[in-house]
Design an enzyme around this catalytic site. Structure first.
Site, mmCIF file in Angstrom:
data_model
loop_
_atom_site.group_PDB
_atom_site.id
_atom_site.type_symbol
_atom_site.label_atom_id
_atom_site.label_comp_id
_atom_site.label_asym_id
_atom_site.label_seq_id
_atom_site.Cartn_x
_atom_site.Cartn_y
_atom_site.Cartn_z
ATOM 1 C CG ASP A 13 -1.719 1.193 1.434
ATOM 2 O OD1 ASP A 13 -2.376 1.602 0.454
ATOM 3 O OD2 ASP A 13 -1.717 1.758 2.542
ATOM 4 C CG ASP A 15 -1.417 7.714 0.532
ATOM 5 O OD1 ASP A 15 -0.284 8.046 0.140
ATOM 6 O OD2 ASP A 15 -2.447 7.999 -0.098
#
Length: 184
Positions: A13, A15
């Site tokens: 991922d 953020d």
């Protein structure tokens, strides 16, 4: 817990996993707002050095807004690539979902980005792990058939994660230790 010894691909991922997450309801919308989390670039570099494929999978719902500009996203991604490169790290591939919630099959918690990456790059999802900071990351990994590692610093609980660690560096240490044990 799935066998991390066989991991060949690591989904990341963005953020809250690689870079500092914007405040709730906000998004990283400019290159200047993208700041790497401490140790994240070194963790990606360790994956690179171990010969593991690194694939970014990130939801970017703000891009579904009428005023959104794809060039801004591209500039943000270029900054991410440069900050990683400055530390000797690289992403092998990157995928993003620019769609509004519940409007596609690529937006996490759906598995679309992970499945697409596996198809386009010819790797097995059962030899992969999804690392992220939210339950939607874990759901996407489970839906795709990967192992899952939740970063405790994120907003998610350990619900359904195969492992829970403090940060990306700890997740990478867990994976590399498992791989080393397969050679012992």
């Amino acid at each position: 817990m799935p066998d991390l010894r066989n991991v060949r691909t690591v989904f990341l991922d963005r953020d809250g996993t690689i870079n500092v997450k914007a405040a709730d309801g906000e998004y990283v919308r400019s290159p200047e707002e993208l700041v790497l989390l401490p140790g994240a670039a070194q963790a990606v570099a360790a994956l690179n050095a171990a010969g593991l494929r690194t694939v970014l999978v990130t939801n970017q719902r703000w891009m579904s807004e009428p005023a959104a500009d794809a060039a801004h996203f591209a500039a943000i991604h270029d900054r991410l690539e440069q900050l990683l490169a400055d530390e000797g790290a690289r992403l092998d591939a990157a995928y993003h979902c620019p769609h509004a919630a519940a409007s596609c099959d690529c937006r996490k918690p759906e598995a679309g980005m992970l499945v697409r990456a596996a198809r386009e790059h010819g790797f097995a999802l059962d030899e992969s792990v999804m690392i992220g900071d939210s339950e939607t990351d874990m759901e996407a990994g489970r839906a795709a058939g990967t192992a899952t590692v939740l970063l405790r610093a994120g907003d998610g609980e350990a619900v359904g994660a195969d492992a829970v660690v403090d940060d990306l560096a700890a997740a990478v240490r867990l994976i590399l230790k498992a791989k080393e044990s397969s050679f012992a």
